[in-house]
Design a protein around this motif. Structure first.
Motif, PDB file in Angstrom:
ATOM      1  N   ALA A 193       0.946  -1.114   0.005  1.00  0.00           N
ATOM      2  CA  ALA A 193      -0.084  -0.052  -0.037  1.00  0.00           C
ATOM      3  C   ALA A 193       0.957   1.056  -0.030  1.00  0.00           C
ATOM      4  O   ALA A 193       1.798   1.404   0.711  1.00  0.00           O
ATOM      5  N   THR A 194       0.543   2.163  -0.916  1.00  0.00           N
ATOM      6  CA  THR A 194       1.225   3.486  -1.082  1.00  0.00           C
ATOM      7  C   THR A 194       0.494   4.563  -1.319  1.00  0.00           C
ATOM      8  O   THR A 194      -0.778   4.299  -1.401  1.00  0.00           O
ATOM      9  N   GLY A 195       0.945   5.882  -1.504  1.00  0.00           N
ATOM     10  CA  GLY A 195       0.320   6.948  -1.863  1.00  0.00           C
ATOM     11  C   GLY A 195       0.211   7.624  -0.255  1.00  0.00           C
ATOM     12  O   GLY A 195       0.220   7.211   0.860  1.00  0.00           O
ATOM     13  N   PRO A 196      -0.904   8.871  -0.438  1.00  0.00           N
ATOM     14  CA  PRO A 196      -1.283   9.539   0.830  1.00  0.00           C
ATOM     15  C   PRO A 196      -2.326   8.533   1.631  1.00  0.00           C
ATOM     16  O   PRO A 196      -2.043   8.722   2.686  1.00  0.00           O
ATOM     17  N   ASP A 197      -3.164   7.833   0.909  1.00  0.00           N
ATOM     18  CA  ASP A 197      -3.820   7.170   2.056  1.00  0.00           C
ATOM     19  C   ASP A 197      -3.004   6.100   3.101  1.00  0.00           C
ATOM     20  O   ASP A 197      -3.310   5.774   4.066  1.00  0.00           O
ATOM     21  N   ALA A 198      -2.031   5.318   2.347  1.00  0.00           N
ATOM     22  CA  ALA A 198      -1.173   4.613   3.078  1.00  0.00           C
ATOM     23  C   ALA A 198      -0.385   5.565   4.094  1.00  0.00           C
ATOM     24  O   ALA A 198      -0.049   4.891   5.181  1.00  0.00           O
ATOM     25  N   VAL A 199       0.241   6.735   3.691  1.00  0.00           N
ATOM     26  CA  VAL A 199       0.869   7.362   4.705  1.00  0.00           C
ATOM     27  C   VAL A 199      -0.168   7.880   5.961  1.00  0.00           C
ATOM     28  O   VAL A 199       0.359   7.544   7.180  1.00  0.00           O
ATOM     29  N   ARG A 200      -1.580   8.256   5.742  1.00  0.00           N
ATOM     30  CA  ARG A 200      -2.160   8.410   6.718  1.00  0.00           C
ATOM     31  C   ARG A 200      -2.672   7.176   7.515  1.00  0.00           C
ATOM     32  O   ARG A 200      -2.541   7.416   8.763  1.00  0.00           O
ATOM     33  N   ALA A 201      -2.819   5.881   7.045  1.00  0.00           N
ATOM     34  CA  ALA A 201      -2.931   4.850   7.728  1.00  0.00           C
ATOM     35  C   ALA A 201      -1.878   4.683   8.584  1.00  0.00           C
ATOM     36  O   ALA A 201      -1.789   4.207   9.904  1.00  0.00           O
ATOM     37  N   ALA A 202      -0.678   4.843   7.974  1.00  0.00           N
ATOM     38  CA  ALA A 202       0.803   4.388   9.033  1.00  0.00           C
ATOM     39  C   ALA A 202       1.149   5.641  10.207  1.00  0.00           C
ATOM     40  O   ALA A 202       1.315   5.283  11.053  1.00  0.00           O
ATOM     41  N   LEU A 203       0.522   6.824   9.894  1.00  0.00           N
ATOM     42  CA  LEU A 203       0.508   7.702  10.999  1.00  0.00           C
ATOM     43  C   LEU A 203      -0.427   7.508  11.995  1.00  0.00           C
ATOM     44  O   LEU A 203      -0.013   7.459  13.392  1.00  0.00           O
ATOM     45  N   VAL A 204      -1.724   6.842  11.648  1.00  0.00           N
ATOM     46  CA  VAL A 204      -2.749   6.731  12.972  1.00  0.00           C
ATOM     47  C   VAL A 204      -2.199   5.367  13.605  1.00  0.00           C
ATOM     48  O   VAL A 204      -2.287   5.338  14.637  1.00  0.00           O
ATOM     49  N   ARG A 205      -1.609   4.401  12.762  1.00  0.00           N
ATOM     50  CA  ARG A 205      -0.914   3.148  13.327  1.00  0.00           C
ATOM     51  C   ARG A 205       0.023   3.672  14.436  1.00  0.00           C
ATOM     52  O   ARG A 205       0.072   2.984  15.363  1.00  0.00           O
ATOM     53  N   ASP A 206       0.982   4.568  13.986  1.00  0.00           N
ATOM     54  CA  ASP A 206       2.252   4.789  15.087  1.00  0.00           C
ATOM     55  C   ASP A 206       1.607   5.708  15.978  1.00  0.00           C
ATOM     56  O   ASP A 206       2.273   5.854  17.264  1.00  0.00           O
ATOM     57  N   PHE A 207       1.068   6.981  15.690  1.00  0.00           N
ATOM     58  CA  PHE A 207       1.069   8.214  16.650  1.00  0.00           C
ATOM     59  C   PHE A 207      -0.591   8.020  17.264  1.00  0.00           C
ATOM     60  O   PHE A 207      -0.708   8.553  18.316  1.00  0.00           O
ATOM     61  N   GLY A 208      -1.452   7.416  16.729  1.00  0.00           N
ATOM     62  CA  GLY A 208      -2.550   7.147  17.298  1.00  0.00           C
ATOM     63  C   GLY A 208      -3.766   8.135  16.704  1.00  0.00           C
ATOM     64  O   GLY A 208      -3.334   9.246  16.315  1.00  0.00           O
ATOM     65  N   ARG A 209      -4.810   7.803  16.622  1.00  0.00           N
ATOM     66  CA  ARG A 209      -5.990   8.782  15.873  1.00  0.00           C
ATOM     67  C   ARG A 209      -6.061   9.928  16.587  1.00  0.00           C
ATOM     68  O   ARG A 209      -6.348  10.981  16.033  1.00  0.00           O
TER      69      ARG A 209
END
Length: 333
Positions: free
Chosen positions: A202-218
């Motif tokens: 998974a790449t692109g802005p949506d993948a970045v957004r998902a990874a940010l939520v994964r690590d930093f929390g919603r």
């Protein structure tokens, strides 16, 4: 009477034995390198201290895991010392690799054992979960920030080799400074696309957004109230505070904010910028810009270069000082 010379057959056996030893030595050396670097070839990431010029090189796989450990720690309002302890522990236990094996039922970055109450096998091999439960246990250690790192780590891990954590403290401290944003523009990666794995599909802005939520929390990433595609993000859809421009750019506003743990906006900004660089290979991130500096993928030993932008003039000094505005992350698609 002179000694008889070795027969051709014997010489052949000796040559074959010698060649076999050379091959075995090469294989052993390769195995050692693969273990140390995480099996991902030559190190593609580097962090350098602005104060001492000390450096640590590591692989993109290790960088992603280190960035997750740091993000989870700051999201829990843990101090930088806690992040250093966690990183040193993971360096010793797994070389910052998410292992699917270990002593008895030990698994994951911290070699946590499901049979000892750390969680299920699936949970302890989730880097974010593993880091979170490590911090949960560390927070219960009285005065852990005042203890020697070896002692603090051992109170959590109960290792058979507690003294082993100490040798990783200098590297862990370097990583913690960069990945919590205390040290500005200090982490770089080559940014070459990762091999096609489940984590890198998974790449692109949506993948970045998902990874940010994964690590930093919603919750931590919804505080800025940013926009996605020019539309206010909905808290219900789980989107972090990002704005998307031209289909490939993720923007994380940090100006005028303080992080969840009370750190200044500049530190928060550099943490997010370094997080993006650490994840560049996995998420196919091409460019990261923050505080008048820019990192571009695809250059061996790439550095943070001045952009000439007036957005964050004065943000070129040591430490995190001066950063304002937004972190901009440009993906390959």
């Amino acid at each position: 009477m002179p000694e008889p010379s070795a027969s051709p057959k014997r010489r052949g056996r000796l040559l074959r034995c010698g060649a076999a030893c050379v091959v075995l030595s090469a294989v052993a050396g390769y195995v050692v390198v693969q273990y140390v670097t995480g099996g991902a070839g030559a190190p593609g990431c580097r962090v350098v201290s602005a104060e001492t010029a000390a450096a640590y090189e590591f692989t993109p796989e290790q960088a992603v895991n280190a960035a997750t450990i740091a993000a989870v720690g700051t999201n829990r309002n843990m101090p930088r010392r806690a992040v250093t302890i966690a990183l040193a522990t993971a360096l010793q236990e797994s070389a910052l690799r998410n292992l699917d094996h270990g002593d008895r039922d030990s698994l994951g970055l911290f070699q946590q054992r499901p049979s000892q109450g750390w969680g299920s096998a699936q949970e302890v091999t989730d880097p974010a979960y593993a880091a979170n439960i490590f911090y949960e246990h560390l927070a219960k250690v009285p005065d852990y920030t005042e203890l020697p790192l070896t002692v603090a780590a051992q109170r959590v891990q109960r290792s058979g080799y507690p003294e082993a954590y100490a040798k990783h403290e200098p590297d862990a401290a370097l990583l913690a400074a960069a990945l919590t944003g205390t040290s500005a523009a200090s982490l770089t990666c080559d940014g070459r696309p990762a091999a096609a794995t489940a984590a890198a599909t998974a790449t692109g802005p949506d993948a970045v957004r998902a990874a940010l939520v994964r690590d930093f929390g919603r919750d931590a990433l919804q505080q800025a109230g940013a926009e996605v595609g020019g539309v206010q993000a909905s808290a219900a859809d789980g989107a972090p505070p990002v704005a998307e421009t031209g289909g490939r750019t993720v923007t994380l506003p940090v100006a005028g904010q303080t992080a969840a743990d009370g750190r200044e906006a500049a530190e928060r900004g550099w943490q997010l910028a370094h997080w993006a660089v650490a994840n560049a290979s996995a998420l196919r991130i091409e460019r990261v810009t923050y505080a008048g500096r820019e990192w571009v993928a695809g250059h061996t030993g790439s550095t943070w270069r001045a952009t000439g932008s007036t957005e964050a003039a004065g943000a070129t000094g040591a430490g995190a000082g001066g950063g304002t505005g937004s972190v901009r992350i440009v993906t390959a698609q």
